[in-house]
Design a protein around this motif. Structure first.
Motif, short mmCIF file in Angstrom:
data_model
loop_
_atom_site.label_atom_id
_atom_site.label_comp_id
_atom_site.label_asym_id
_atom_site.label_seq_id
_atom_site.Cartn_x
_atom_site.Cartn_y
_atom_site.Cartn_z
N ALA A 25 0.78 -1.13 0.11
CA ALA A 25 0.24 0.13 -0.08
C ALA A 25 0.91 1.39 -0.10
N LYS A 26 1.99 1.24 0.23
CA LYS A 26 2.87 2.16 0.37
C LYS A 26 3.46 2.76 -1.05
N LYS A 27 3.38 1.93 -1.98
CA LYS A 27 3.74 2.23 -3.37
C LYS A 27 2.45 2.87 -4.06
N PRO A 28 2.84 4.03 -4.88
CA PRO A 28 1.53 4.39 -5.40
C PRO A 28 1.28 3.52 -6.87
N VAL A 29 0.05 3.43 -6.91
CA VAL A 29 -0.74 2.75 -8.05
C VAL A 29 -0.40 3.14 -9.39
N PRO A 30 0.22 2.67 -10.44
CA PRO A 30 0.30 3.16 -11.78
C PRO A 30 -0.88 3.73 -12.21
N PHE A 31 -1.06 4.77 -13.10
CA PHE A 31 -2.20 5.23 -13.92
C PHE A 31 -2.98 4.23 -14.67
N LEU A 32 -2.17 3.61 -15.27
CA LEU A 32 -2.48 2.66 -16.17
C LEU A 32 -2.18 1.21 -15.87
N ARG A 33 -2.68 0.28 -14.86
CA ARG A 33 -2.06 -0.84 -14.43
C ARG A 33 -2.84 -1.99 -15.30
#
Length: 186
Positions: A25-33
């Motif tokens: 949860a600490k890593k940001p989710v990429p825009f287009l995953r």
């Protein structure tokens, strides 16, 4: 003494085959995953693929030499149809097809001559290299000059040289007239 195996706390496992993959949860989710990894279907074009082997025109011509006889038969068949045909539209289509076939034949013959000429030049270079001389490769302009000289000799033998030169003179005259300034601009 501890004999326990080291655990990997950084990589979290799935809860079975169908369970979702746990992500930090600490890593940001990429825009287009990418939700589901889909294997992309790779289309293979044999013309550009290395798996099909290298294109060698000599081998190709030998392998598909039977096509020449088929093309000749088709051409004769079209000529017969053209003589029998009464419909003007159909006749025009057949004539266009016949013209295209003759043009393809002529282009193929021209390519064959070019290949033969290149092979002769390569053989000469190999012979010179065997004798210990330094190889000499012709420039494009020199190849063009040799081609023109050959064409000139061919036209001279067939007796069409004079008409060819007249056409060439007319074309050059028209080009020169276009380059000259017109009377309106003066």
């Amino acid at each position: 003494k501890k004999t326990a195996k080291p655990t990997k706390a950084t990589v979290k496992q799935q809860q079975g085959k169908k369970g979702p993959l746990e992500m930090s949860a600490k890593k940001p989710v990429p825009f287009l995953r990418q939700v589901v990894s889909v294997t992309k279907k790779v289309h293979r074009d044999p013309r550009f693929d290395d798996l099909s082997g290298e294109y060698k025109p000599e081998i190709f011509m030998k392998t598909y030499s039977f096509l020449e006889s088929i093309k000749k038969q088709e051409k004769e068949m079209i000529q017969k149809q053209l003589k029998k045909c009464r419909n003007m539209e159909q006749k025009e289509k057949l004539q266009q097809l016949l013209n295209r076939m003759t043009q393809q034949e002529q282009a193929q013959k021209k390519q064959q001559k070019l290949r033969e000429r290149e092979l002769v030049l390569k053989r000469q270079q190999r012979e010179l290299a065997k004798q210990g001389k330094k190889p000499f490769f012709l420039k494009k302009s020199e190849k063009r000059k040799l081609e023109l000289a050959e064409k000139y000799e061919e036209l001279k033998k067939s007796g069409k040289l004079e008409s060819f030169l007249n056409k060439k003179r007319k074309r050059n005259a028209i080009k020169d007239k276009r380059r000259l300034p017109s009377q309106k601009n003066l």
